[in-house]
Every structure is written in structure tokens, then in C-alpha cells.
Design a protein around this motif. Structure first.
Motif, mmCIF file in Angstrom:
data_model
loop_
_atom_site.group_PDB
_atom_site.id
_atom_site.type_symbol
_atom_site.label_atom_id
_atom_site.label_comp_id
_atom_site.label_asym_id
_atom_site.label_seq_id
_atom_site.Cartn_x
_atom_site.Cartn_y
_atom_site.Cartn_z
ATOM 1 N N ASN A 52 0.864 -1.185 0.000
ATOM 2 C CA ASN A 52 0.000 0.000 0.000
ATOM 3 C C ASN A 52 0.897 1.231 0.000
ATOM 4 O O ASN A 52 1.795 1.337 0.837
ATOM 5 C CB ASN A 52 -0.862 0.075 1.260
ATOM 6 N N VAL A 53 0.634 2.153 -0.897
ATOM 7 C CA VAL A 53 1.345 3.425 -0.906
ATOM 8 C C VAL A 53 0.296 4.511 -0.692
ATOM 9 O O VAL A 53 -0.591 4.697 -1.529
ATOM 10 C CB VAL A 53 2.106 3.646 -2.233
ATOM 11 N N THR A 54 0.388 5.212 0.446
ATOM 12 C CA THR A 54 -0.617 6.185 0.826
ATOM 13 C C THR A 54 -0.038 7.587 0.786
ATOM 14 O O THR A 54 1.035 7.847 1.332
ATOM 15 C CB THR A 54 -1.152 5.899 2.246
ATOM 16 N N SER A 55 -0.774 8.476 0.122
ATOM 17 C CA SER A 55 -0.405 9.885 0.099
ATOM 18 C C SER A 55 -1.595 10.682 0.629
ATOM 19 O O SER A 55 -2.747 10.251 0.532
ATOM 20 C CB SER A 55 -0.050 10.338 -1.320
ATOM 21 N N VAL A 56 -1.306 11.843 1.222
ATOM 22 C CA VAL A 56 -2.332 12.682 1.836
ATOM 23 C C VAL A 56 -2.257 14.068 1.234
ATOM 24 O O VAL A 56 -1.178 14.661 1.139
ATOM 25 C CB VAL A 56 -2.143 12.763 3.367
ATOM 26 N N GLU A 57 -3.419 14.562 0.813
ATOM 27 C CA GLU A 57 -3.526 15.932 0.323
ATOM 28 C C GLU A 57 -4.179 16.775 1.408
ATOM 29 O O GLU A 57 -5.102 16.332 2.067
ATOM 30 C CB GLU A 57 -4.405 15.985 -0.927
ATOM 31 N N GLY A 58 -3.705 17.973 1.586
ATOM 32 C CA GLY A 58 -4.279 18.875 2.580
ATOM 33 C C GLY A 58 -3.351 20.040 2.801
ATOM 34 O O GLY A 58 -2.310 20.174 2.148
ATOM 35 N N ASP A 59 -3.732 20.906 3.747
ATOM 36 C CA ASP A 59 -2.915 22.082 4.032
ATOM 37 C C ASP A 59 -1.603 21.722 4.714
ATOM 38 O O ASP A 59 -0.632 22.453 4.628
ATOM 39 C CB ASP A 59 -3.703 23.064 4.907
ATOM 40 N N THR A 60 -1.584 20.613 5.421
ATOM 41 C CA THR A 60 -0.371 20.168 6.093
ATOM 42 C C THR A 60 0.241 19.025 5.299
ATOM 43 O O THR A 60 -0.405 18.007 5.095
ATOM 44 C CB THR A 60 -0.695 19.676 7.522
ATOM 45 N N PRO A 61 1.474 19.195 4.820
ATOM 46 C CA PRO A 61 2.075 18.114 4.017
ATOM 47 C C PRO A 61 2.404 16.899 4.883
ATOM 48 O O PRO A 61 2.849 17.030 6.019
ATOM 49 C CB PRO A 61 3.347 18.747 3.458
ATOM 50 N N PHE A 62 2.164 15.725 4.336
ATOM 51 C CA PHE A 62 2.507 14.459 4.984
ATOM 52 C C PHE A 62 3.396 13.678 4.038
ATOM 53 O O PHE A 62 3.141 13.645 2.832
ATOM 54 C CB PHE A 62 1.244 13.624 5.253
ATOM 55 N N PRO A 101 -8.663 17.437 12.714
ATOM 56 C CA PRO A 101 -8.378 18.663 13.458
ATOM 57 C C PRO A 101 -7.522 19.649 12.645
ATOM 58 O O PRO A 101 -7.526 20.841 12.908
ATOM 59 C CB PRO A 101 -7.614 18.174 14.689
ATOM 60 N N MET A 102 -6.830 19.139 11.615
ATOM 61 C CA MET A 102 -6.006 19.997 10.756
ATOM 62 C C MET A 102 -6.773 20.459 9.528
ATOM 63 O O MET A 102 -6.211 21.044 8.630
ATOM 64 C CB MET A 102 -4.751 19.239 10.329
ATOM 65 N N GLY A 103 -8.066 20.134 9.450
ATOM 66 C CA GLY A 103 -8.874 20.507 8.297
ATOM 67 C C GLY A 103 -9.174 19.291 7.431
ATOM 68 O O GLY A 103 -8.813 18.161 7.768
ATOM 69 N N PRO A 104 -9.826 19.518 6.288
ATOM 70 C CA PRO A 104 -10.173 18.394 5.418
ATOM 71 C C PRO A 104 -8.922 17.760 4.808
ATOM 72 O O PRO A 104 -7.986 18.443 4.422
ATOM 73 C CB PRO A 104 -11.059 19.019 4.346
ATOM 74 N N LEU A 105 -8.941 16.439 4.749
ATOM 75 C CA LEU A 105 -7.834 15.693 4.162
ATOM 76 C C LEU A 105 -8.387 14.704 3.140
ATOM 77 O O LEU A 105 -9.469 14.159 3.320
ATOM 78 C CB LEU A 105 -7.070 14.901 5.223
#
Length: 143
Positions: A36-46, A124-128
Motif C-alpha cells: 500500500n502506498v498512501t499519500s495525503v492531500e491537505g494544508d499540512t504536508p505528509f 483537526p487539521m482541516g479536510p484531508l
């Protein structure tokens, strides 16, 4: 996150309650490796996360169809569409007061599985938006 419990559990184990009938899944029994390769989009980079696991899938597992696995009580599957070689579904899970809406699309190709899952959640960091690309391959006989 393990692919088999998350993906196959949510889909295969709920076929009977949803009234979906499909041919036996095009999955060859044996030892499987899932990545599994998971990436996250949002205001906070992961940073991108990769998880690999190995598991034995027997002929009896595949033949049991909807009785193959169990689904978490906090999840509900809808819009299931399944054939022997494809599966799509929506799933909503609620955990610790947070709702996660997911859409999964998978292809079964005998000795390989490919697909992806997209999850939308309010954190808590907004929509992801999380996207998990899934690959699995049969690597031999069960250990």
C-alpha cells in the motif's frame, strides 16, 4: 493498514448481506505480498507512506466468498459492484467521532491485484484526502 482486512473484508464479507452475487474471485490461492502506498492531500504536508505485508490466501478462503472475512462494526459498505475480476464500493467508517468516507476500486487478475482507495475526512487539521494505491501479487505457495 493491511490490504486484505481493509479491502477484502469490507467488500467480500458484506456480499451476502447486500444481496450481491458474484462468481468466485479471480484470486489464485497461495502466499501473497501486498503493498500500500498512501499519500495525503491537505494544508499540512505528509510524507508518502508505504506498507508491505505478506499473507497466505487458501482456496478455502476464496471459495467461502462472503464468509471469508469480518468487517469492523464501525463501518458500513454501500454501492457494491462486484464481478470475479473487479470490485468497487463505498464505505463509511466512524472512529473516535471522526467520519471517513471511502471509495475503492480493485481489479483481480489471478496472481495480481491492483487498485486504489480514496478517503475523505475532516481532521483537526482541516479536510484531508488520502489516496492509497494497492498492489498485491502471489509470490508462491503458502509458507
Amino acid at each position: 493498514m493491511r490490504v486484505r482486512p481493509l479491502i477484502l473484508t469490507a467488500a467480500v464479507a458484506l456480499l451476502l448481506p447486500l444481496g450481491v452475487q458474484a462468481d468466485e474471485l479471480d484470486i489464485q490461492p497461495g502466499q501473497w505480498e501486498f503493498t500500500n502506498v498512501t499519500s495525503v492531500e491537505g494544508d499540512t504536508p505528509f510524507p508518502e507512506q508505504t506498507h508491505t505485508s505478506s499473507e497466505c490466501i487458501t482456496a478455502e478462503d476464496v471459495a467461502r466468498g462472503p464468509d471469508f472475512l469480518q468487517v469492523e462494526e464501525n463501518c458500513e459498505v454501500s454501492n457494491m459492484d462486484m464481478t470475479s475480476s473487479t470490485m468497487t464500493y463505498d464505505m463509511v467508517c466512524v472512529e473516535d467521532g471522526m467520519e471517513v468516507d471511502m471509495r475503492a476500486e480493485l481489479q483481480f487478475m489471478g496472481d495480481r491485484i491492483e487498485g486504489h482507495m480514496t478517503a475523505n475526512l475532516e481532521s483537526p487539521m482541516g479536510p484531508l484526502v488520502m489516496r492509497t494505491d494497492i498492489t498485491g501479487e502471489r509470490i508462491g505457495e503458502c509458507e
